[in-house]
Write an enzyme that holds these catalytic residues in place. Structure first.
Site, PDB file in Angstrom:
ATOM      1  N   HIS A 143      -1.342  -1.255  -4.216  1.00 56.57           N
ATOM      2  CA  HIS A 143      -2.600  -0.874  -3.546  1.00 56.57           C
ATOM      3  C   HIS A 143      -2.589   0.641  -3.321  1.00 56.57           C
ATOM      4  O   HIS A 143      -1.641   1.181  -2.737  1.00 56.57           O
ATOM      5  CB  HIS A 143      -2.691  -1.633  -2.224  1.00 56.57           C
ATOM      6  CG  HIS A 143      -3.959  -1.434  -1.468  1.00 56.57           C
ATOM      7  ND1 HIS A 143      -5.106  -2.148  -1.713  1.00 56.57           N
ATOM      8  CD2 HIS A 143      -4.259  -0.602  -0.433  1.00 56.57           C
ATOM      9  CE1 HIS A 143      -6.063  -1.772  -0.870  1.00 56.57           C
ATOM     10  NE2 HIS A 143      -5.575  -0.825  -0.085  1.00 56.57           N
ATOM     11  N   ASP A 179      -4.665   3.812  -1.728  1.00 55.47           N
ATOM     12  CA  ASP A 179      -5.710   4.173  -0.767  1.00 55.47           C
ATOM     13  C   ASP A 179      -6.193   5.594  -1.004  1.00 55.47           C
ATOM     14  O   ASP A 179      -5.449   6.551  -0.784  1.00 55.47           O
ATOM     15  CB  ASP A 179      -5.159   4.058   0.655  1.00 55.47           C
ATOM     16  CG  ASP A 179      -4.957   2.609   1.061  1.00 55.47           C
ATOM     17  OD1 ASP A 179      -5.939   1.854   1.046  1.00 55.47           O
ATOM     18  OD2 ASP A 179      -3.809   2.233   1.373  1.00 55.47           O
ATOM     19  N   ASP A 233      -6.817  -6.208   4.592  1.00 56.08           N
ATOM     20  CA  ASP A 233      -6.103  -4.927   4.580  1.00 56.08           C
ATOM     21  C   ASP A 233      -6.121  -4.355   5.990  1.00 56.08           C
ATOM     22  O   ASP A 233      -7.196  -4.121   6.559  1.00 56.08           O
ATOM     23  CB  ASP A 233      -6.830  -3.996   3.603  1.00 56.08           C
ATOM     24  CG  ASP A 233      -6.166  -2.642   3.444  1.00 56.08           C
ATOM     25  OD1 ASP A 233      -5.082  -2.424   4.011  1.00 56.08           O
ATOM     26  OD2 ASP A 233      -6.746  -1.796   2.735  1.00 56.08           O
ATOM     27  N   GLY A 234      -4.906  -4.131   6.517  1.00 59.72           N
ATOM     28  CA  GLY A 234      -4.779  -3.491   7.817  1.00 59.72           C
ATOM     29  C   GLY A 234      -4.039  -4.357   8.814  1.00 59.72           C
ATOM     30  O   GLY A 234      -4.501  -5.442   9.152  1.00 59.72           O
ATOM     31  N   GLY A 235      -2.857  -3.880   9.207  1.00 60.66           N
ATOM     32  CA  GLY A 235      -2.082  -4.596  10.219  1.00 60.66           C
ATOM     33  C   GLY A 235      -1.478  -5.903   9.732  1.00 60.66           C
ATOM     34  O   GLY A 235      -1.156  -6.776  10.540  1.00 60.66           O
ATOM     35  N   GLY A 248       1.091  -2.133   4.146  1.00 60.93           N
ATOM     36  CA  GLY A 248       1.641  -0.785   4.023  1.00 60.93           C
ATOM     37  C   GLY A 248       2.934  -0.660   4.789  1.00 60.93           C
ATOM     38  O   GLY A 248       4.038  -0.792   4.239  1.00 60.93           O
ATOM     39  N   SER A 249       2.815  -0.455   6.109  1.00 60.07           N
ATOM     40  CA  SER A 249       4.014  -0.219   6.920  1.00 60.07           C
ATOM     41  C   SER A 249       4.945  -1.423   6.943  1.00 60.07           C
ATOM     42  O   SER A 249       6.162  -1.258   7.059  1.00 60.07           O
ATOM     43  CB  SER A 249       3.607   0.189   8.332  1.00 60.07           C
ATOM     44  OG  SER A 249       2.631  -0.691   8.839  1.00 60.07           O
ATOM     45  N   SER A 305       0.835  -1.200   0.000  1.00 53.92           N
ATOM     46  CA  SER A 305       0.000   0.000   0.000  1.00 53.92           C
ATOM     47  C   SER A 305       0.869   1.249   0.000  1.00 53.92           C
ATOM     48  O   SER A 305       1.677   1.457   0.917  1.00 53.92           O
ATOM     49  CB  SER A 305      -0.890   0.011   1.240  1.00 53.92           C
ATOM     50  OG  SER A 305      -1.376   1.323   1.431  1.00 53.92           O
ATOM     51  N   HIS A 333      -8.423   1.369  -3.689  1.00 52.97           N
ATOM     52  CA  HIS A 333      -9.319   1.190  -2.537  1.00 52.97           C
ATOM     53  C   HIS A 333      -9.949   2.551  -2.218  1.00 52.97           C
ATOM     54  O   HIS A 333      -9.279   3.432  -1.669  1.00 52.97           O
ATOM     55  CB  HIS A 333      -8.471   0.658  -1.369  1.00 52.97           C
ATOM     56  CG  HIS A 333      -9.212   0.481  -0.088  1.00 52.97           C
ATOM     57  ND1 HIS A 333      -8.557   0.243   1.114  1.00 52.97           N
ATOM     58  CD2 HIS A 333     -10.537   0.497   0.213  1.00 52.97           C
ATOM     59  CE1 HIS A 333      -9.458   0.126   2.070  1.00 52.97           C
ATOM     60  NE2 HIS A 333     -10.652   0.277   1.557  1.00 52.97           N
ATOM     61  N   GLY A 360      -8.370   4.326   7.409  1.00 52.59           N
ATOM     62  CA  GLY A 360      -7.997   5.732   7.606  1.00 52.59           C
ATOM     63  C   GLY A 360      -6.499   5.937   7.787  1.00 52.59           C
ATOM     64  O   GLY A 360      -5.977   6.972   7.388  1.00 52.59           O
ATOM     65  N   PHE A 361      -5.839   4.954   8.362  1.00 51.39           N
ATOM     66  CA  PHE A 361      -4.420   5.150   8.689  1.00 51.39           C
ATOM     67  C   PHE A 361      -3.647   3.845   8.532  1.00 51.39           C
ATOM     68  O   PHE A 361      -4.209   2.757   8.703  1.00 51.39           O
ATOM     69  CB  PHE A 361      -4.255   5.649  10.134  1.00 51.39           C
ATOM     70  CG  PHE A 361      -5.006   6.928  10.381  1.00 51.39           C
ATOM     71  CD1 PHE A 361      -4.456   8.147  10.011  1.00 51.39           C
ATOM     72  CD2 PHE A 361      -6.281   6.900  10.920  1.00 51.39           C
ATOM     73  CE1 PHE A 361      -5.167   9.331  10.192  1.00 51.39           C
ATOM     74  CE2 PHE A 361      -7.010   8.073  11.107  1.00 51.39           C
ATOM     75  CZ  PHE A 361      -6.449   9.295  10.751  1.00 51.39           C
ATOM     76  N   MET A 374     -11.694  -5.626   5.779  1.00 51.64           N
ATOM     77  CA  MET A 374     -10.797  -4.724   6.516  1.00 51.64           C
ATOM     78  C   MET A 374     -10.464  -5.327   7.879  1.00 51.64           C
ATOM     79  O   MET A 374     -11.364  -5.756   8.609  1.00 51.64           O
ATOM     80  CB  MET A 374     -11.445  -3.350   6.719  1.00 51.64           C
ATOM     81  CG  MET A 374     -11.600  -2.508   5.466  1.00 51.64           C
ATOM     82  SD  MET A 374     -10.055  -2.169   4.583  1.00 51.64           S
ATOM     83  CE  MET A 374      -9.087  -1.302   5.823  1.00 51.64           C
ATOM     84  N   MET A 384     -11.982   4.919  -0.155  1.00 52.69           N
ATOM     85  CA  MET A 384     -12.569   5.175   1.168  1.00 52.69           C
ATOM     86  C   MET A 384     -13.187   6.563   1.091  1.00 52.69           C
ATOM     87  O   MET A 384     -12.709   7.521   1.720  1.00 52.69           O
ATOM     88  CB  MET A 384     -11.486   5.087   2.246  1.00 52.69           C
ATOM     89  CG  MET A 384     -11.064   3.648   2.517  1.00 52.69           C
ATOM     90  SD  MET A 384      -9.433   3.536   3.272  1.00 52.69           S
ATOM     91  CE  MET A 384      -8.434   3.620   1.790  1.00 52.69           C
ATOM     92  N   MET A 388      -8.649   8.505   0.152  1.00 51.59           N
ATOM     93  CA  MET A 388      -9.413   8.907   1.348  1.00 51.59           C
ATOM     94  C   MET A 388      -9.920  10.330   1.180  1.00 51.59           C
ATOM     95  O   MET A 388      -9.209  11.179   0.631  1.00 51.59           O
ATOM     96  CB  MET A 388      -8.506   8.834   2.576  1.00 51.59           C
ATOM     97  CG  MET A 388      -7.883   7.467   2.776  1.00 51.59           C
ATOM     98  SD  MET A 388      -6.981   7.401   4.332  1.00 51.59           S
ATOM     99  CE  MET A 388      -6.275   5.750   4.215  1.00 51.59           C
TER     100      MET A 388
END
Ligand code: DX5
Ligand code: ZN
Length: 224
Positions: free
Chosen positions: A35, A37, A176-178, A198-199, A10, A68, A144-145, A139, A70, A39
């Site tokens: 990916h 994002d 998606d996420g974490g 992402g991170s 991401s 994606h 959002g972050f 999700m 949002m 927003m």
């Protein structure tokens, strides 16, 4: 046979001053998709980028662009994202009062369509469109972050979605996420085909190593 896991870094965690170099770096490192994002500061409490940025990035890579959205009222912008070069356009079920219509509009433009659900949204939100979509995005954080904590309960929706998708066995389930080496196996064990990270990719200097760590963890689905 188990399909091999698709990894989609991401760009939210990339260096926004060097997006071209960041995309090339993850492409060379073995990413499968990119990916993106989007927003709007309304559906989610953050702002990122829109069609003009995506259009400028599109010629830089052959990897599919997994966009994606949002954003509230995504129907207003479908044409803009198609023209910018989205290969997959995912809308949130929470933003679409007429979800079939939105799905059909995206399909009608000849690209792939996804529907996303927030962690607290029941999976039934996608049940009645499952035969029409190419991808369901589950999700595993509240959108959002980047770099938020993985919500493991959310992956419990995946087996249900798979069951409902028997008439559409090609549908991909994305999480998606974490997602990182610690959580990838939980997601793939539940049946995820696509891992957004992402991170866990852009937050590490060696992207090849980062992708390989996630891929290895994703393959060890029996160890969890
Ligand atoms: C969150 C975005 C994610 C985000 C994931 O709202 O949809 O794609 O970039 O970031 P990580 O992988 O760091 O949780
Ligand atoms: Zn995302």
């Amino acid at each position: 046979m188990k399909r091999s896991t698709i990894i989609a870094p991401s760009l939210l965690s990339a260096d926004f001053a060097n997006l071209a170099a960041e995309i090339r770096d993850v492409e060379e490192a073995g990413a499968d998709w990119i990916h993106l994002d989007v927003m709007d500061g309304h559906f989610v409490p953050n702002l990122t980028f829109g069609p003009p940025v995506i259009a400028r990035l599109r010629p830089l890579t052959r990897l599919p662009f997994d966009v994606h959205l949002m954003i509230a009222e995504p129907d207003r912008y479908i044409d803009d994202f198609v023209e910018a070069g989205a290969d997959i356009l995912t809308v949130h079920a929470e933003t679409c009062p007429h979800l079939h219509r939105t799905v059909q509009r995206i399909k009608g433009r000849g690209i792939k369509v996804g529907v996303a659900v927030n962690p607290a949204t029941p999976p039934e939100a996608v049940k009645w469109v499952i035969g029409e979509v190419d991808l369901v995005l589950v999700m595993t954080v509240n959108p959002g972050f980047a770099a938020q904590r993985f919500i493991p309960e959310a992956v419990g929706k995946i087996p249900l979605i798979r069951k409902w998708a028997q008439s559409n066995p090609g549908v991909l389930v994305e999480v998606d996420g974490g997602i990182g080496p610690e959580t990838a196996a939980v997601a793939t064990a539940a049946g995820a085909d696509v891992l957004v990270a992402g991170s866990a990719v852009f937050g590490r200097p060696d992207r090849r190593q980062a992708l390989s760590d996630i891929r290895k963890a994703a393959a060890h689905i029996s160890s969890v």
